[in-house]
Design a protein around this motif. Structure first.
Motif, PDB file in Angstrom:
ATOM      1  N   ASN A  93       0.751  -1.243  -0.020  1.00 36.97           N
ATOM      2  CA  ASN A  93      -0.006  -0.124   0.052  1.00 36.97           C
ATOM      3  C   ASN A  93       0.933   1.160  -0.058  1.00 36.97           C
ATOM      4  O   ASN A  93       1.655   1.290   0.728  1.00 36.97           O
ATOM      5  N   ASP A  94       0.480   2.286  -0.885  1.00 40.27           N
ATOM      6  CA  ASP A  94       1.142   3.588  -0.883  1.00 40.27           C
ATOM      7  C   ASP A  94       0.802   4.468   0.472  1.00 40.27           C
ATOM      8  O   ASP A  94      -0.429   4.469   0.810  1.00 40.27           O
ATOM      9  N   ARG A  95       2.030   5.264   0.743  1.00 35.81           N
ATOM     10  CA  ARG A  95       1.603   5.947   1.853  1.00 35.81           C
ATOM     11  C   ARG A  95       2.681   7.157   1.842  1.00 35.81           C
ATOM     12  O   ARG A  95       3.740   6.826   1.373  1.00 35.81           O
ATOM     13  N   GLN A  96       2.547   8.137   2.475  1.00 34.35           N
ATOM     14  CA  GLN A  96       3.256   9.300   2.637  1.00 34.35           C
ATOM     15  C   GLN A  96       4.408   8.818   3.392  1.00 34.35           C
ATOM     16  O   GLN A  96       4.627   8.196   4.609  1.00 34.35           O
ATOM     17  N   LEU A 152       6.837   6.464   2.892  1.00 35.82           N
ATOM     18  CA  LEU A 152       7.262   4.915   2.608  1.00 35.82           C
ATOM     19  C   LEU A 152       8.659   4.758   2.007  1.00 35.82           C
ATOM     20  O   LEU A 152       9.562   4.039   2.425  1.00 35.82           O
ATOM     21  N   SER A 157      -1.716  -5.627   6.190  1.00 33.54           N
ATOM     22  CA  SER A 157      -1.654  -5.053   4.976  1.00 33.54           C
ATOM     23  C   SER A 157      -1.938  -5.818   3.798  1.00 33.54           C
ATOM     24  O   SER A 157      -1.435  -6.678   3.313  1.00 33.54           O
ATOM     25  N   THR A 171      -3.112   3.719  -5.289  1.00 30.52           N
ATOM     26  CA  THR A 171      -3.082   3.169  -3.732  1.00 30.52           C
ATOM     27  C   THR A 171      -1.907   2.308  -3.733  1.00 30.52           C
ATOM     28  O   THR A 171      -1.877   2.137  -2.612  1.00 30.52           O
ATOM     29  N   THR A 187       4.831  14.072  -0.945  1.00 30.23           N
ATOM     30  CA  THR A 187       4.772  12.455  -1.019  1.00 30.23           C
ATOM     31  C   THR A 187       5.288  12.250  -2.712  1.00 30.23           C
ATOM     32  O   THR A 187       5.183  13.022  -3.471  1.00 30.23           O
ATOM     33  N   PRO A 193       0.301  15.917  -0.267  1.00 25.84           N
ATOM     34  CA  PRO A 193      -0.599  14.700  -0.056  1.00 25.84           C
ATOM     35  C   PRO A 193      -2.069  15.182   0.025  1.00 25.84           C
ATOM     36  O   PRO A 193      -3.042  14.111  -0.300  1.00 25.84           O
ATOM     37  N   THR A 244       3.900   4.238  -8.388  1.00 25.83           N
ATOM     38  CA  THR A 244       2.782   4.407  -7.386  1.00 25.83           C
ATOM     39  C   THR A 244       1.468   4.544  -8.453  1.00 25.83           C
ATOM     40  O   THR A 244       1.654   5.337  -9.338  1.00 25.83           O
TER      41      THR A 244
END
Length: 448
Positions: A133-136, A138, A204, A163, A363, A385, A160
């Motif tokens: 999962n993508d996230r700020q 990472l 996840s 998501t 991000t 973001p 990316t």
């Protein structure tokens, strides 16, 4: 009587080899046939994946395909490419032209079935594949872990999409400068990175880490990873703006036994590679094609059959082809502001730079990391973001920290920057007190 399928397969392979020995690939390069492009013609015995191999050679040289015509009668393959360099000029470098000819005529280019990426052992680096999962932050966390484990990132690409985040990274031991071979250490690297991908959610969705010593084509592998991850099923129909969405259609013609795929989209480098790669990995064979990329729009038309010889059979299959091609095109579309970093390479450089992005609430939507002759040349696409344009004051602050001549905004060439560039040393900021005091992710949260 039962037929030994392995024996039958061996006969087929030997037959293909015989045909190739009798009809080796022929490549003709012509700089006179077209006034504004170099024309490359490839003739060869046909085999699944041969078109992708040809496109891959041209793409890896950063050549732009402005037109292409593909024709196949089932046994023989003919392809004509009109190509330019990145500045829109003909390709005149004799070294590049000779490399194209040797690569496209070599057995190694077309020898392997392209149904999967071939893995060859490498002593130069260790390959790490990540998807989750993508996230700020990472990429910052991943690179910090690698720095903590004394790994140097020598090459990497991060995509990316919908998501999800995927990365292929080539790392070396920071002491030996070569691949990491200790099995216990490799296991620890895999474990820590898997924990980072999962984050605070132990369940996840689909977080995966693979560590190997294989040599793969990074961009091809990223397509395969995201395709296997089924990122195309996550397309948000409402969030996708009409002007950004590719126009993909698939129809069956009654008078021919093909399915016809047409794609209209905004043109960009490597677009042809992305679509051909996806059709190949979906087990479709391109028999005829016409590609035109003029101005800002690209038009692609493919006559395809499944590898079993049948056209698209159902509406569900048709919809899946459309979704997968849309995803393939959008994976490489880089949302955000483009930043280019060029400086002397060192262990922890990627970790330090991405940490600064994270601390300034940016991000990373896509990244390319390369090192050559002791220099790091990295490209990052960053965004806010919340979806707002990146604040120029934030970028100015980041560039003050890293160095105006080291981190540049694409297309930025104001008089103020030109004056600053003449005053700054390339190492003035990057090796100053800021980067001597390192901060890493809280390793107390990472379980070994």
């Amino acid at each position: 009587m039962a037929i030994d399928m392995n024996f039958s397969h061996d006969i087929d392979d030997e037959y293909v080899k015989l045909i190739r020995r009798m009809n080796p690939p022929r490549v003709v390069i012509d700089n006179d046939a077209c006034k504004d492009a170099t024309v490359i013609r490839v003739d060869s015995a046909n085999k699944h994946g041969i078109l992708l191999e040809a496109v891959q050679v041209l793409t890896d040289l950063n050549l732009i395909v402005t037109k292409a015509y593909i024709s196949c009668d089932g046994c023989w393959f003919m392809d004509v490419f009109n190509v330019t360099d990145q500045d829109g000029n003909k390709v005149t470098d004799e070294g590049v032209l000779d490399y194209i000819k040797r690569s496209l005529e070599s057995d190694s280019c077309f020898a392997s079935s392209m149904r999967s990426v071939g893995v060859k052992p490498s002593v130069d680096y260790t390959a790490i594949e990540l998807i989750g999962n993508d996230r700020q932050g990472l990429l910052s966390e991943v690179s910090a872990v690698l720095t903590h484990l004394k790994c140097n990132v020598v090459h990497a690409e991060v995509w990316t999409h919908n998501t999800r985040a995927a990365a292929v990274m080539h790392v070396t031991d920071d002491e030996t400068g070569s691949a990491i071979t200790d099995l216990e250490r490799l296991s620890r690297i895999k474990g820590l990175l898997s924990n980072v991908l999962r984050g605070s959610n132990s369940r996840s969705n689909g977080a995966k880490t693979v560590v190997s010593h294989g040599v793969t084509h990074i961009e091809r592998r990223l397509h395969q990873m995201m395709f296997a991850d089924r990122d195309y099923e996550l397309l948000d129909e409402d969030a996708m703006e009409d002007q950004q969405r590719p126009n993909v259609k698939v129809v069956n013609w009654c008078d021919i036994d093909y399915s016809v795929v047409t794609i209209r989209s905004k043109d960009r480098p490597k677009l042809l590679f992305d679509t051909v790669c996806t059709l190949t990995d979906m087990q479709y064979v391109v028999f005829h094609a016409n590609v035109v990329a003029e101005g800002t729009e690209a038009y692609q038309e493919y006559y395809i059959r499944h590898i079993d010889g049948s056209p698209v059979k159902s509406d569900a299959e048709r919809q899946r082809v459309i979704q997968c091609l849309e995803a393939a095109i959008r994976r490489r579309v880089s949302e955000g502001l483009k930043l280019e970093l060029c400086t002397t390479d060192r262990v922890g450089l990627l970790s330090d730079v991405t940490r600064i992005f994270r601390e300034n609430s940016l991000t990373v939507t896509r990244a390319e990391v390369t090192t050559k002759a002791g220099k790091a040349i990295n490209t990052f696409y960053v965004r806010d973001p919340s979806g707002y344009p990146v604040d120029s004051k934030t970028i100015d602050s980041i560039r003050e920290l890293i160095g105006q001549t080291i981190l540049k905004v694409k297309g930025s060439s104001s008089p103020k920057e030109q004056k600053q560039a003449s005053q700054d040393s390339p190492t003035r900021f990057l090796f100053g007190g800021l980067f001597r005091s390192r901060s890493f992710v809280n390793f107390g949260l990472i379980r070994s």
